[in-house]
Design a protein around this motif. Sequence first.
Motif, PDB file in Angstrom:
ATOM      1  N   LYS A 172      -5.673  -0.315   8.295  1.00 38.81           N
ATOM      2  CA  LYS A 172      -6.630  -1.434   8.301  1.00 38.81           C
ATOM      3  C   LYS A 172      -6.447  -2.553   7.100  1.00 38.81           C
ATOM      4  O   LYS A 172      -6.885  -3.639   6.974  1.00 38.81           O
ATOM      5  N   LEU A 173      -5.411  -2.094   6.184  1.00 36.98           N
ATOM      6  CA  LEU A 173      -4.859  -3.206   5.357  1.00 36.98           C
ATOM      7  C   LEU A 173      -3.677  -3.973   5.741  1.00 36.98           C
ATOM      8  O   LEU A 173      -3.195  -4.740   4.810  1.00 36.98           O
ATOM      9  N   LYS A 177      -6.563   4.357   6.918  1.00 37.68           N
ATOM     10  CA  LYS A 177      -6.949   3.628   5.678  1.00 37.68           C
ATOM     11  C   LYS A 177      -5.982   2.501   5.382  1.00 37.68           C
ATOM     12  O   LYS A 177      -6.069   1.470   4.708  1.00 37.68           O
ATOM     13  N   HIS A 178      -4.665   2.966   5.626  1.00 37.17           N
ATOM     14  CA  HIS A 178      -3.432   2.030   5.504  1.00 37.17           C
ATOM     15  C   HIS A 178      -3.545   1.086   6.421  1.00 37.17           C
ATOM     16  O   HIS A 178      -3.074  -0.012   6.103  1.00 37.17           O
ATOM     17  N   ALA A 193       1.189  -1.210  -0.036  1.00 36.37           N
ATOM     18  CA  ALA A 193      -0.020   0.031   0.135  1.00 36.37           C
ATOM     19  C   ALA A 193       0.649   1.216  -0.016  1.00 36.37           C
ATOM     20  O   ALA A 193       2.004   1.203   0.614  1.00 36.37           O
ATOM     21  N   SER A 201      -3.167  -7.566   4.620  1.00 37.65           N
ATOM     22  CA  SER A 201      -3.416  -7.600   2.890  1.00 37.65           C
ATOM     23  C   SER A 201      -2.090  -7.183   2.335  1.00 37.65           C
ATOM     24  O   SER A 201      -1.906  -7.370   0.944  1.00 37.65           O
ATOM     25  N   VAL A 217      -2.397  -2.279  -3.376  1.00 33.73           N
ATOM     26  CA  VAL A 217      -3.767  -2.365  -2.947  1.00 33.73           C
ATOM     27  C   VAL A 217      -4.397  -0.813  -2.589  1.00 33.73           C
ATOM     28  O   VAL A 217      -5.675  -0.841  -2.294  1.00 33.73           O
TER      29      VAL A 217
END
Length: 356
Positions: free
Chosen positions: A191-192, A188-189, A150, A195, A176
């Motif tokens: 929470k990933l 926002k970053h 990300a 992933s 992503v």
Amino acid sequence: MELNCGGCCIVLDDYLFDFSRVAEAVKKARPAAIVLEAPQGMVRLLERLASFLTDECLDKQDVDVYIRLEPSFGSCSLSLDAVELVNGNSILVHIGHGEYAYPLCAGGACSRKLPRNVYLVEAEYLGGDAELLAHKVVETFSENGWSSTAIGYSIQHKRLAEKIAVILADKGIDVVLVDSLLGCYYYKHVKLRESVDAYIVVAGGYFHALGLGLALAGAKPVLRVDPYTSSIEDISSLVARTLAKRYWVMRQAVEASRFGIVLGLLPGQYRPWIAEHIVRLVKKRGGRYRFILARYVTREYLDNLSPDDYDVFVMVSCPRLAIEDLSDYWKPVLTPAEARIVLSGDITGSNYTFPW
């Protein structure tokens, strides 16, 4: 690059300033004045920008352009009070930062909407070699066996970050997310985190990259991609050292009973809802507290207080004050999240949160 801004763009020191929306607002609203403010490194450009607005962009309209001498630290520190003092019918032009993620408070009310008389000029950096930086990132990912990322960026480097993302995707790296970062907003970053293998931050210096590393609590590598030096750096060791220091500071506050809770007087740094939550925790613990109001906080200002009045300070205003400016102050200075950890009684090393 082609500039489509009606003659209201200027390039200074490799930064593009697009004043087209400001010119349109002046044409419609006929304000009596415009106030320009900028971050530390751009204050020196304000006179040239003011002259450009007056001479080339405002179609000879009779409007005074003021410049703010103090640097603006972010879109949390909009000079809304200055605009009112200069003239109620004025426009504030905030240069070098993107839109704020949290409520802005003024006149007794708080809102997530930007005031109608405020315009953001993001100041896009036109330098930076996307091909070279992407090549270095690909090499680093290959060496570490990483395949997904990300990308975060400070607002000046949005276009460069997007170019890097395209090149990385072409090289087989799964990108992503590509989105901006603030010094206190990484949701926002973060929470990933499940992933991606590693994060990329396109920005000069360490400020944004370190903030993301702390928000992740060191759970994933963060690569600092510097457009000015064409260098990349895994800052995992810096994040680990900073986290160790933060836990040391929190341990100094374990026995604290007198809390100075600092509320900011800048529009985006007045957060009574967070302060009230901390107060509830302090009361539950049987401690005492005092709200402290401050537009700016320095160690000299804190030293003006009696040394026996407070055991610890909690920076509800700007959490980065506790991390950078006051990390070595002689009394513990905590972020709101660190205060919550201390007041919970559990600082075992696995529950770090930043900033709230």
